[in-house]
Motif scaffolding. Structure first.
Motif, short mmCIF file in Angstrom:
data_model
loop_
_atom_site.label_atom_id
_atom_site.label_comp_id
_atom_site.label_asym_id
_atom_site.label_seq_id
_atom_site.Cartn_x
_atom_site.Cartn_y
_atom_site.Cartn_z
N LYS A 251 8.39 -16.86 -2.11
CA LYS A 251 7.90 -17.27 -3.41
C LYS A 251 8.39 -16.30 -4.48
CE LYS A 251 3.81 -19.71 -1.73
NZ LYS A 251 2.38 -19.99 -1.95
N VAL A 252 8.29 -16.74 -5.75
CA VAL A 252 8.81 -15.94 -6.86
C VAL A 252 7.72 -15.70 -7.89
CG1 VAL A 252 10.56 -15.74 -8.67
CG2 VAL A 252 11.12 -16.89 -6.50
N SER A 253 7.60 -14.45 -8.29
CA SER A 253 6.68 -14.01 -9.34
C SER A 253 7.49 -13.63 -10.56
CB SER A 253 5.88 -12.80 -8.83
OG SER A 253 5.38 -12.03 -9.88
N CYS A 254 7.12 -14.17 -11.72
CA CYS A 254 7.88 -13.95 -12.96
C CYS A 254 7.06 -13.18 -13.98
CB CYS A 254 8.31 -15.30 -13.55
SG CYS A 254 9.03 -15.18 -15.21
N HIS A 255 7.56 -12.01 -14.36
CA HIS A 255 6.96 -11.25 -15.46
C HIS A 255 7.52 -11.76 -16.78
CE1 HIS A 255 5.87 -7.38 -17.64
NE2 HIS A 255 6.79 -7.90 -18.44
N ALA A 256 6.65 -12.31 -17.62
CA ALA A 256 7.09 -12.76 -18.95
C ALA A 256 5.88 -12.90 -19.85
CB ALA A 256 7.85 -14.08 -18.86
N PHE A 257 5.98 -12.35 -21.06
CA PHE A 257 4.91 -12.50 -22.04
C PHE A 257 4.99 -13.85 -22.74
CE2 PHE A 257 3.53 -7.89 -23.18
CZ PHE A 257 3.16 -7.69 -21.86
#
Length: 427
Positions: A251-257
């Motif tokens: 799975k993929v975790s995305c850091h983005a504001f």
């Protein structure tokens, strides 16, 4: 030095850290719960949780569950029992806000020892499961930490780990130092779709459980309070990371504001959006359609509110984040509890519950975010996140009623992981 004398670092950890007690496979435990929240929607009084070894075998009303004569009885009849809590966004390799000094001063071996201590602090406040999202320059040390815990060598929560994390050149870097000096990177940098695929392959080869990417990092506020968040990766690079990770079963975790980088992640089909500070209505709609989780880290921004307002002309990430979170809750976005702990002290992140409820969730929704929803995000719904037969015997307990007062979860008095009691202040 260690290799010179033929001693591995993991062996050193084994010698210094306390061994985790294991529960014999045939050992029976009966937990008598005054009130039980099972991790879904159900609260029930006067329940018994029957445990054999490290697994739950039966749950039901006390009068209907037959307890073996040789079972160990744990009396929690004056408490509320819940599933072990899940923090889906931690940084056990983080020891406060001075990340630059940690990376430049402390060896990977020293930082792994502090990561173990941090994970144990999280366990003792009720987080029996963590999803840890990068080692902050300590390479693949989180894999060794996870494995040492799983093998019973040291005590700690169950962990999924993301190893190095992925960024672009010029993204998450050490700032304020001479450009003439080569500095270590907190993340693995890539600058093309093929390099992005190679990074995913490398991290999977080193046994990463999931992939973490930084699709947007820097930001600023306009004079009228609008948050501007430039993207780091191109859409093609994000698509390559997500596609390669999914092909490898990760799975993929995305850091983005917010902004273009956030939308690149949503379009690519990441499993979770970390922070999601500035969500447009179209972002929320897409998250609902695709079932993408928001992991909000609200408390962290409350701690930084005054600093942000001084730095950004009276504007704060906390205020923007609150507005987005309220909209996400109202419109049915899936939400998993995630604190972002690391920049602030480990073992204090239960304060997150208060802000989740203050900003629009019901107490039951907030508890589910840290139990069954967190398990679903991690793909571990078959083993944690609920008090059900077949799952690990991971339990916590508080004296009061967390439905009436969610801050009860800041005062966890009992912690069991895999049938082993690590904390009991209810005796």
């Amino acid at each position: 030095m260690l290799k010179k004398y033929g001693i591995s670092f993991l062996l050193l950890v084994c010698m210094l850290a306390p061994a985790q007690s294991t529960v014999p496979a045939e050992h029976w435990i009966a937990v008598r719960a005054g009130r039980l929240f099972d991790g879904t929607e159900k609260f029930a009084p006067n329940q018994v949780i029957l445990i054999k070894g490290d697994r739950i075998v039966k749950v039901g009303p006390a009068e209907r569950v037959q307890v073996p004569g040789d079972a160990e009885v744990v009396d929690l009849t004056h408490a509320t029992v819940l599933p072990g809590l899940i923090d889906a966004h931690t940084h056990v390799f983080g020891n406060g806000p001075d990340l630059e000094n940690q990376i430049l001063r402390d060896s990977c071996q020293y930082r792994t020892l502090t990561a173990l201590a941090n994970a144990q602090k999280d366990l003792m406040v009720g987080f029996t499961t963590l999803r840890d999202l990068k080692t902050l320059g300590a390479m693949y040390s989180d894999v060794d930490l996870r494995n040492a815990i799983d093998r019973g060598i040291v005590t700690g929560p169950r962990m999924q780990v993301a190893t190095r994390g992925i960024q672009t050149t010029g993204g998450f870097i050490l700032r304020g130092y001479s450009t003439d000096i080569p500095l270590p990177s907190p993340l693995q940098a890539v600058d093309s779709p093929w390099a992005a695929r190679e990074a995913v392959r490398d991290q999977v080869a080193h046994d990463a459980d999931l992939i973490k990417l930084y699709a947007a990092y820097d930001f600023h506020f306009t004079s009228d309070g609008k948050m501007v968040v430039p993207p780091t990766f191109t859409a093609e690079e994000v698509n390559a990371i997500v596609d390669e990770a999914h092909k490898k079963g990760r799975k993929v975790s995305c850091h983005a504001f917010g902004g273009e980088g956030l939308r690149n992640c949503l379009n690519a089909g990441v499993e979770s959006l970390e922070h999601g500070v500035d969500l447009e209505d179209s972002d929320i709609k897409l998250m609902v359609q695709k079932g993408i989780y928001l992991v909000p880290t609200l408390y962290h921004y409350q701690l930084d509110r005054e600093r942000d307002m001084k730095r950004h002309g009276g504007h704060s990430v906390a205020d923007v984040s609150e507005r987005s979170f309220r909209k996400a809750v109202a419109q049915g976005v899936k939400i998993a509890f995630g604190s972002g702990v690391g920049p602030f002290p480990h073992g204090t992140q239960t304060k997150e519950f208060e802000y989740m409820v203050k900003f629009g969730m019901t107490p039951v929704q907030a508890i589910r975010a840290a139990t069954s929803e967190g398990a679903q995000l991690m793909g571990w719904q078959d083993r944690v996140g609920a008090v059900e037969a077949g799952k690990f015997a991971d339990l916590v307990a508080v004296e009061g009623d967390p439905i009436a007062d969610i801050t009860e979860l800041e005062r966890v008095k009992f912690v069991m992981k895999g049938g082993h009691v690590f904390k009991n202040e209810l005796k």
